[in-house]
Write a protein that holds these residues in place. Structure first.
Motif, PDB file in Angstrom:
ATOM      1  N   ARG A 174      37.233  47.223  42.707  1.00  0.00           N
ATOM      2  CA  ARG A 174      37.220  46.941  41.275  1.00  0.00           C
ATOM      3  C   ARG A 174      37.704  45.536  40.942  1.00  0.00           C
ATOM      4  N   ARG A 175      38.334  44.878  41.898  1.00  0.00           N
ATOM      5  CA  ARG A 175      38.769  43.505  41.679  1.00  0.00           C
ATOM      6  C   ARG A 175      37.614  42.519  41.655  1.00  0.00           C
ATOM      7  N   PHE A 176      36.432  42.941  42.154  1.00  0.00           N
ATOM      8  CA  PHE A 176      35.334  42.000  42.331  1.00  0.00           C
ATOM      9  C   PHE A 176      34.138  42.287  41.435  1.00  0.00           C
ATOM     10  N   TYR A 177      34.171  43.373  40.686  1.00  0.00           N
ATOM     11  CA  TYR A 177      33.105  43.625  39.715  1.00  0.00           C
ATOM     12  C   TYR A 177      33.659  44.493  38.606  1.00  0.00           C
ATOM     13  N   LYS A 178      33.052  44.388  37.442  1.00  0.00           N
ATOM     14  CA  LYS A 178      33.504  45.108  36.267  1.00  0.00           C
ATOM     15  C   LYS A 178      32.752  46.420  36.165  1.00  0.00           C
ATOM     16  N   GLU A 179      33.514  47.503  36.129  1.00  0.00           N
ATOM     17  CA  GLU A 179      32.891  48.807  36.039  1.00  0.00           C
ATOM     18  C   GLU A 179      32.663  49.180  34.584  1.00  0.00           C
ATOM     19  N   LYS A 180      31.489  49.728  34.309  1.00  0.00           N
ATOM     20  CA  LYS A 180      31.174  50.188  32.966  1.00  0.00           C
ATOM     21  C   LYS A 180      31.591  51.640  32.753  1.00  0.00           C
ATOM     22  N   VAL A 181      31.582  52.417  33.815  1.00  0.00           N
ATOM     23  CA  VAL A 181      31.931  53.826  33.737  1.00  0.00           C
ATOM     24  C   VAL A 181      33.055  54.084  34.718  1.00  0.00           C
ATOM     25  N   GLN A 182      34.072  54.767  34.242  1.00  0.00           N
ATOM     26  CA  GLN A 182      35.203  55.078  35.112  1.00  0.00           C
ATOM     27  C   GLN A 182      34.803  56.100  36.147  1.00  0.00           C
ATOM     28  N   GLU A 183      35.143  55.813  37.403  1.00  0.00           N
ATOM     29  CA  GLU A 183      34.794  56.713  38.485  1.00  0.00           C
ATOM     30  C   GLU A 183      35.863  57.788  38.614  1.00  0.00           C
ATOM     31  N   LEU A 184      35.440  59.029  38.502  1.00  0.00           N
ATOM     32  CA  LEU A 184      36.341  60.160  38.663  1.00  0.00           C
ATOM     33  C   LEU A 184      35.740  61.115  39.683  1.00  0.00           C
ATOM     34  N   LEU A 210      40.032  38.538  29.576  1.00  0.00           N
ATOM     35  CA  LEU A 210      40.886  38.262  30.730  1.00  0.00           C
ATOM     36  C   LEU A 210      40.425  39.053  31.949  1.00  0.00           C
ATOM     37  N   ARG A 211      40.043  40.302  31.716  1.00  0.00           N
ATOM     38  CA  ARG A 211      39.578  41.134  32.814  1.00  0.00           C
ATOM     39  C   ARG A 211      38.326  40.537  33.443  1.00  0.00           C
ATOM     40  N   ARG A 212      37.400  40.076  32.616  1.00  0.00           N
ATOM     41  CA  ARG A 212      36.157  39.511  33.148  1.00  0.00           C
ATOM     42  C   ARG A 212      36.433  38.207  33.891  1.00  0.00           C
ATOM     43  N   GLU A 213      37.312  37.373  33.376  1.00  0.00           N
ATOM     44  CA  GLU A 213      37.634  36.114  34.053  1.00  0.00           C
ATOM     45  C   GLU A 213      38.295  36.378  35.398  1.00  0.00           C
ATOM     46  N   ALA A 214      39.173  37.375  35.456  1.00  0.00           N
ATOM     47  CA  ALA A 214      39.826  37.706  36.730  1.00  0.00           C
ATOM     48  C   ALA A 214      38.809  38.199  37.755  1.00  0.00           C
ATOM     49  N   VAL A 215      37.830  38.994  37.303  1.00  0.00           N
ATOM     50  CA  VAL A 215      36.796  39.479  38.209  1.00  0.00           C
ATOM     51  C   VAL A 215      35.965  38.321  38.747  1.00  0.00           C
ATOM     52  N   LEU A 216      35.601  37.381  37.892  1.00  0.00           N
ATOM     53  CA  LEU A 216      34.810  36.223  38.330  1.00  0.00           C
ATOM     54  C   LEU A 216      35.592  35.369  39.321  1.00  0.00           C
ATOM     55  N   ILE A 217      36.882  35.192  39.071  1.00  0.00           N
ATOM     56  CA  ILE A 217      37.704  34.395  39.992  1.00  0.00           C
ATOM     57  C   ILE A 217      37.807  35.088  41.344  1.00  0.00           C
ATOM     58  N   ASN A 218      38.032  36.396  41.328  1.00  0.00           N
ATOM     59  CA  ASN A 218      38.112  37.134  42.591  1.00  0.00           C
ATOM     60  C   ASN A 218      36.796  37.094  43.359  1.00  0.00           C
ATOM     61  N   PHE A 219      35.675  37.191  42.628  1.00  0.00           N
ATOM     62  CA  PHE A 219      34.376  37.135  43.291  1.00  0.00           C
ATOM     63  C   PHE A 219      34.135  35.757  43.900  1.00  0.00           C
ATOM     64  N   ALA A 220      34.519  34.700  43.203  1.00  0.00           N
ATOM     65  CA  ALA A 220      34.380  33.350  43.751  1.00  0.00           C
ATOM     66  C   ALA A 220      35.242  33.170  44.997  1.00  0.00           C
ATOM     67  N   LEU A 221      36.459  33.703  44.949  1.00  0.00           N
ATOM     68  CA  LEU A 221      37.328  33.636  46.129  1.00  0.00           C
ATOM     69  C   LEU A 221      36.745  34.421  47.288  1.00  0.00           C
ATOM     70  N   LEU A 222      36.084  35.551  46.993  1.00  0.00           N
ATOM     71  CA  LEU A 222      35.437  36.330  48.049  1.00  0.00           C
ATOM     72  C   LEU A 222      34.329  35.531  48.720  1.00  0.00           C
ATOM     73  N   ILE A 223      33.519  34.826  47.935  1.00  0.00           N
ATOM     74  CA  ILE A 223      32.449  33.997  48.502  1.00  0.00           C
ATOM     75  C   ILE A 223      33.026  32.897  49.389  1.00  0.00           C
ATOM     76  N   VAL A 224      34.064  32.247  48.898  1.00  0.00           N
ATOM     77  CA  VAL A 224      34.699  31.181  49.680  1.00  0.00           C
ATOM     78  C   VAL A 224      35.271  31.734  50.984  1.00  0.00           C
ATOM     79  N   PHE A 225      35.923  32.906  50.890  1.00  0.00           N
ATOM     80  CA  PHE A 225      36.494  33.519  52.092  1.00  0.00           C
ATOM     81  C   PHE A 225      35.409  33.858  53.106  1.00  0.00           C
ATOM     82  N   TYR A 226      34.261  34.379  52.644  1.00  0.00           N
ATOM     83  CA  TYR A 226      33.191  34.743  53.570  1.00  0.00           C
ATOM     84  C   TYR A 226      32.597  33.501  54.242  1.00  0.00           C
ATOM     85  N   ILE A 227      32.415  32.437  53.488  1.00  0.00           N
ATOM     86  CA  ILE A 227      31.898  31.191  54.077  1.00  0.00           C
ATOM     87  C   ILE A 227      32.881  30.648  55.115  1.00  0.00           C
TER      88      ILE A 227
END
Length: 339
Positions: free
Chosen positions: A267-277, A1-18
């Motif tokens: 973080r809404r637009f890509y999946k982080e592998k390491v938590q940023e602290l 679910l997390r990965r699908e949400a990231v992909l959807i947000n990234f697609a929306l970002l591309i559409v918004f930029y265009i």
């Protein structure tokens, strides 16, 4: 679910930029197209008036002269009689190299010879990465000094929320940068450039410091010797201003980029592998882990202190066994269980 949400947000970002590009193009076209048509009509009328007043000049000859003048103007050479500016003296060349290496590129001065064009490619190929490395090193030191340390200091002193404090600091830093590197220089250019109004001066400062560099406004291009008796010093000062202003803009952008709110938004637009602290959070967690590993002094004292059994318990034991048993203190484990 997390990965699908990231992909959807990234697609929306591309559409918004265009959509942003398309909307911007539509607005610019709606604003500028009428002015372009009006200017073309004025030039057409002026050309017809010139040909009618100078019958000895044919339309083909005028066309050839205008084409040659426009070509020279594109290379930074003006055909006006009062133009005394030299584009390739040392100070002007220094101004050109600064605009090339910072990728501002006004386009008012360009290499005329093939050797110059070839050297420009080689010079930029090495100089632009070196400039980026140089600017990143300076910006990293300034961000640590101007942004990170003050935020950490006031966070510890005032016990204020670090994200809110970082937003306040970034806002104040942006205001100071805009005041000292955009608005105040715009007023200075307004007094030095007689053909510019305040909007044009403000437009030049913003376009230059953001490295857009359209080249439609370049300081010192319309000066005469009476208006500017020290043109080389003027261009040298502009070169220093552009470099310092670019560093300041990069510091502000890096400060805003490190805001916790923007980190959470990214973080809404890509999946982080390491938590940023951040370093402060890491130190707090390490301190808590060390505290958990240390034994409690009360437990240590309870383990070392003997606990004496009650008299009734010893009497019952004597009656059951019919023998006397020596007194043995209870172990620390038993004591802890009873406690």
């Amino acid at each position: 679910l997390r990965r699908e949400a990231v992909l959807i947000n990234f697609a929306l970002l591309i559409v918004f930029y265009i959509l942003y590009l398309v909307i911007g193009a539509g607005i610019f076209s709606a604003i500028e197209l009428p002015y372009e048509r009006e200017l073309r009509q004025e030039l057409k009328v002026a050309r017809q008036d010139f040909l009618s007043n100078n019958t000895c000049v044919s339309d083909a000859q005028l066309e050839e002269l205008l084409a040659r003048a426009l070509e020279a103007s594109n290379y930074g050479v003006s055909v006006l009689g009062n133009d005394t500016i030299r584009n390739w003296d040392f100070v002007s060349a220094l101004f050109f190299t600064s605009t090339v290496l910072t990728t501002t590129g006004y386009g008012h001065s360009v290499p005329l010879s093939n050797v110059g064009k070839a050297f420009c490619i080689f010079y930029s190929l090495i100089g632009i990465p070196v400039t980026l490395f140089f600017l990143s090193a300076i910006v990293e030191r300034l961000v640590e000094l101007i942004s990170r340390r003050p935020v950490s200091y006031f966070h510890r002193r005032w016990a204020m929320s670090r994200p809110n404090l970082a937003v306040i600091h970034a806002t104040l830093l942006s205001i100071v940068m805009a005041l000292f590197f955009i608005f105040i220089p715009a007023w200075i250019f307004l007094s030095l450039e007689k053909d510019w109004n305040f909007l044009e001066s403000l437009y030049f400062c913003f376009i230059s410091l953001t490295t857009i560099g359209l080249g439609d406004y370049v300081p010192g291009e319309t000066h005469s010797k009476e208006d500017n008796p020290h043109p080389h010093l003027y261009r040298l000062a502009i070169t220093v201003y552009l470099l310092l202003g670019l560093v300041c803009v990069l510091v502000v952008l890096e400060t805003c980029y490190e805001l916790p709110q923007l980190k959470l938004f990214r973080r809404r637009f890509y999946k982080e592998k390491v938590q940023e602290l951040d370093s402060e959070t890491t130190n707090i967690i390490s301190h808590d882990q060390l505290s958990d590993q240390k034994p409690d002094p009360a437990d240590k004292m309870a383990t070392q202190l003997p606990v004496i059994s009650s008299v009734s318990q010893q009497a019952d034991t004597l009656r059951q066994n019919g023998t006397s048993t020596p007194y043995t203190p209870a172990s620390g484990t038993t004591v802890n269980e009873k406690l």
